[in-house]
Motif scaffolding. Structure first.
Motif, PDB file in Angstrom:
ATOM      1  N   ASP A  69       3.645   0.738  -2.838  1.00  0.00           N
ATOM      2  CA  ASP A  69       3.989   1.901  -3.698  1.00  0.00           C
ATOM      3  C   ASP A  69       4.370   1.092  -5.085  1.00  0.00           C
ATOM      4  O   ASP A  69       4.715   0.201  -5.490  1.00  0.00           O
ATOM      5  N   ASP A  70       3.799   2.121  -6.084  1.00  0.00           N
ATOM      6  CA  ASP A  70       4.159   1.759  -7.552  1.00  0.00           C
ATOM      7  C   ASP A  70       4.675   3.015  -8.300  1.00  0.00           C
ATOM      8  O   ASP A  70       4.806   4.061  -7.836  1.00  0.00           O
ATOM      9  N   ASN A  74       0.279   5.210  -6.691  1.00  0.00           N
ATOM     10  CA  ASN A  74      -0.990   4.577  -6.277  1.00  0.00           C
ATOM     11  C   ASN A  74      -0.840   4.020  -4.725  1.00  0.00           C
ATOM     12  O   ASN A  74       0.145   3.463  -4.326  1.00  0.00           O
ATOM     13  N   ASP A  75      -1.894   4.201  -3.830  1.00  0.00           N
ATOM     14  CA  ASP A  75      -2.043   3.340  -2.751  1.00  0.00           C
ATOM     15  C   ASP A  75      -3.210   2.504  -2.685  1.00  0.00           C
ATOM     16  O   ASP A  75      -3.904   2.393  -3.749  1.00  0.00           O
ATOM     17  N   VAL A  76      -3.189   1.524  -1.585  1.00  0.00           N
ATOM     18  CA  VAL A  76      -4.227   0.501  -1.736  1.00  0.00           C
ATOM     19  C   VAL A  76      -4.892   0.292  -0.256  1.00  0.00           C
ATOM     20  O   VAL A  76      -4.392   0.848   0.573  1.00  0.00           O
ATOM     21  N   GLY A  77      -5.945  -0.393  -0.335  1.00  0.00           N
ATOM     22  CA  GLY A  77      -6.448  -0.814   0.837  1.00  0.00           C
ATOM     23  C   GLY A  77      -7.829  -0.181   1.232  1.00  0.00           C
ATOM     24  O   GLY A  77      -8.041   0.958   0.956  1.00  0.00           O
ATOM     25  N   LEU A  78      -8.608  -0.900   2.407  1.00  0.00           N
ATOM     26  CA  LEU A  78      -9.859  -0.551   2.641  1.00  0.00           C
ATOM     27  C   LEU A  78      -9.706   0.760   3.625  1.00  0.00           C
ATOM     28  O   LEU A  78     -10.574   1.388   3.901  1.00  0.00           O
ATOM     29  N   ALA A  79      -8.574   0.848   4.341  1.00  0.00           N
ATOM     30  CA  ALA A  79      -8.333   1.702   5.402  1.00  0.00           C
ATOM     31  C   ALA A  79      -8.353   3.141   4.642  1.00  0.00           C
ATOM     32  O   ALA A  79      -9.187   4.069   5.193  1.00  0.00           O
ATOM     33  N   TRP A 316      -7.489  -3.388  -5.926  1.00  0.00           N
ATOM     34  CA  TRP A 316      -6.865  -3.394  -4.600  1.00  0.00           C
ATOM     35  C   TRP A 316      -7.309  -1.984  -3.536  1.00  0.00           C
ATOM     36  O   TRP A 316      -6.492  -1.629  -2.742  1.00  0.00           O
ATOM     37  N   GLY A 317      -8.367  -1.298  -3.915  1.00  0.00           N
ATOM     38  CA  GLY A 317      -8.565  -0.041  -3.136  1.00  0.00           C
ATOM     39  C   GLY A 317      -8.159   0.972  -3.835  1.00  0.00           C
ATOM     40  O   GLY A 317      -7.852   1.879  -2.856  1.00  0.00           O
ATOM     41  N   GLN A 318      -7.403   1.028  -4.981  1.00  0.00           N
ATOM     42  CA  GLN A 318      -6.698   2.117  -5.454  1.00  0.00           C
ATOM     43  C   GLN A 318      -7.606   3.304  -5.910  1.00  0.00           C
ATOM     44  O   GLN A 318      -7.155   4.530  -6.021  1.00  0.00           O
TER      45      GLN A 318
END
Length: 599
Positions: A69-70, A74-79, A316-318
């Motif tokens: 979290d920030d 935002n969220d991150v990742g390839l999933a 980061w995938g955001q």
């Protein structure tokens, strides 16, 4: 089946104009016509793009061991990216889409580190890299090389390349001996249309010339990295002559036209906009490297007067970039009628269970790894104030580095020289708790795979180094209000390019202009002699010219280590057992205005 680089490059060598028709032909039933004038024949397709994934598969922060979290949530990742990709493919028809990346894939999280160093993919019968597994499952069509692809050495990169079902592209990554492409320069895709012939879409990959500096130890004598404009000017006409209807560039290079390494290289670091402006025949550029969000940015090509559409999705995938193309069929050929770009936010999507299930075992191993207890701390430390104050947690990095270099130089001709150390506040959220300290706590202080060196500097050179570092602060007159949140990052200088030097005392007078800010520079209570010699413990990024700091790249190297600084810190904590800031922390530098402390 993985993309066969050897076959591609062998064909290129034989013909001088290789074409890989990957994922080649889509079924006619799913082709996507668009509305137009009566009798016009049109076709629309979408190219999706990510960049700077930096080892993020899950929406997880391995340094805090909790969901990422920030402040902007935002969220991150390839999933998460996978879910967005599935939605776009469902809307557009999979055969009317492509998915590409602009580099920096295999470095950045403890997940990616684990499978490069702890359980390496290069081992005999080693694992498949989690990023390769995830990107294969999502169905990437191509990815450009990023500079961080080279951090673990060429063997790890080659193994990752072998494990990918798509090509890693780098038209300006050349074999040092032959000056021929060391990776596939481009790939050509065919998209089936409801009328007319297939649309040929070329993707040209370009990487960053700075690799020659930043990963000199891994690439010197093996690969060279000419400028993006030069190689684009070579390949784009070739792709057009091969029948490409659309040319897309995936560039691991920002759009600002600036370079962090000054004039150390004749090639621009952030050259994406220059490529768009100077090289005719490009329709769109997926931008990477700069870690900024650019939904759509149009650059007019000087030769044609046509707009080239640039887009950079957040790291980061955001974010996921969508380039939407509309083509028109006339007189036996396709032409681009319209291009637009936008980004989708991955915090609107759930993680794709297909991806999380696929890599649940790998994720679990890494979570267990980072939660190992390696020692204890007598008090809590945080980097929150690190950009504006001398804090204990940065002193810890510097103390470990200085102690390591001092031990390495014992018994040498340099043993009597004073050892200084430089460190940056890489993360404003790094923390060491009071009590038990885990591997993730120590690793969080140093998220990069930098190694440690020792270089000889004079007192005058140390002062020049500090003056250059102090450009990080916004000039603020005495009496003006001070907002710590607005005091740093002057002229876009990132936190990792502000160094505090340990082993000296000095003030940074932010009321003064850049170049005249360091006052009271002393060593052991005496003013530093400009001719005095010091050993500087410095990371290899800085020693190689990263950040364009003066003197260090040219300074004599008296020692170097191949182990990551992060591991050096972890091993130090394990050996000591207890971290006690009273043994190493002190306020040796401060911000002032006309001699009055700011804080």
């Amino acid at each position: 089946m993985a993309f066969d680089r050897r076959t591609f490059l062998g064909t290129s060598a034989a013909t001088g104009a290789a074409v890989a028709l990957a994922g080649a032909t889509s079924t006619p039933a799913a082709a996507q016509p668009v509305s137009g004038a009566a009798g016009s024949r049109t076709y629309a397709f979408t190219v999706m793009g990510t960049t700077d994934l930096h080892g993020n598969v899950f929406n997880w922060d391995y340094f805090t061991d909790k969901e990422f979290d920030d402040k902007a949530h935002n969220d991150v990742g390839l999933a998460k990216i996978s879910t967005l990709v599935n939605e776009v493919r469902a809307e557009k028809g999979r055969c009317n889409t492509l998915l590409i990346d602009a580099g920096d894939t295999i470095q950045g999280t403890q997940l990616s580190y684990y499978y490069a160093k702890v359980d390496p993919i290069t081992a005999r019968r080693g694992p498949v890299h989690p990023m390769a597994q995830a990107m294969n499952a999502i169905g990437y069509d191509a990815a450009a090389l990023g500079n961080h692809e080279f951090n673990y050495g060429i063997p790890v990169l080659r193994k990752f390349e072998e494990q990918c079902d798509f090509p890693l592209l780098g038209a300006n990554a050349l074999d040092a001996k032959t000056q021929r492409p060391a990776f596939a320069p481009y790939i050509m895709h065919r998209l089936r249309t409801p009328h007319g012939r297939d649309v040929k879409v070329a993707v040209l990959g370009l990487t960053n010339p700075g690799i020659a500096i930043w990963d000199k130890a891994n690439v010197q004598g093996k690969m060279t990295f000419p400028g993006l404009e030069e190689q684009a000017a070579k390949y784009v006409p070739r792709l057009r002559s091969m029948g490409a209807d659309v040319v897309i560039v995936s560039a691991h290079s920002g759009s600002s036209g600036t370079s962090s390494y000054g004039d150390q290289l004749p090639y621009i670091e952030n050259a994406a906009a220059l490529v768009a402006e100077q090289v005719p025949g490009i329709d769109a550029i997926l931008v990477g490297h700069a870690h900024t969000e650019i939904p759509e940015y149009r650059v007019k090509n000087k030769a044609t007067g046509k707009d080239v559409v640039l887009s950079e999705p957040l790291k980061w995938g955001q974010r996921l970039t969508l380039f939407d193309f509309e083509l028109t069929w006339a007189k036996g050929s396709w032409s681009v009628a319209k291009v637009s770009a936008r980004v989708l936010n991955s915090n609107t999507a759930a993680e794709d269970p297909k991806i999380t299930r696929l890599l649940s075992d790998e994720h679990g191993k890494v979570v267990a790894y980072v939660n190992q207890v390696i020692g204890a701390s007598t008090q809590a430390m945080t980097s929150a104030d690190g950009p504006v104050k001398d804090v204990a947690i940065i002193d810890l990095i510097n103390h470990v580095q200085a102690e390591t270099v001092r031990g390495a130089l014992a018994g040498t001709e340099w043993a009597a020289l004073p050892v200084l150390s430089q460190a940056s506040c890489f993360s404003r959220t790094a923390a060491i708790p009071a009590g038990r300290v885990t591997l993730k706590d120590a690793a969080g202080l140093y998220p990069f795979e930098n190694t440690l060196e020792a270089r000889l500097l004079t007192g005058a050179q140390v002062k020049a180094y500090l003056e250059y570092s102090a450009r990080y602060y916004v000039r603020t007159a005495p009496g003006d209000a001070v907002d710590p949140a607005k005091l740093t990052n002057a002229e876009g200088t990132p936190d990792y390019n502000y160094d505090a030097v340990y082993g000296l005392t000095y003030d940074v007078d932010i009321a003064q202009p850049v170049g005249s800010r360091i006052t009271g520079l002393s060593f052991q209570g005496k003013a530093v002699d400009p001719a005095a010699q010091f050993v500087l413990a410095v990371n290899n990024y800085r020693a190689s010219g990263g950040g364009n700091f003066p003197h260090v790249p040219q300074a004599r190297q008296v020692w170097a280590n191949s182990d990551e600084i992060r591991n050096t810190i972890i091993q130090w904590v394990k050996a000591k057992g207890t971290i006690d800031p009273a043994q190493f922390a002190s306020v040796d530098w401060r911000l002032t205005r006309a001699g009055v402390p700011v804080f």
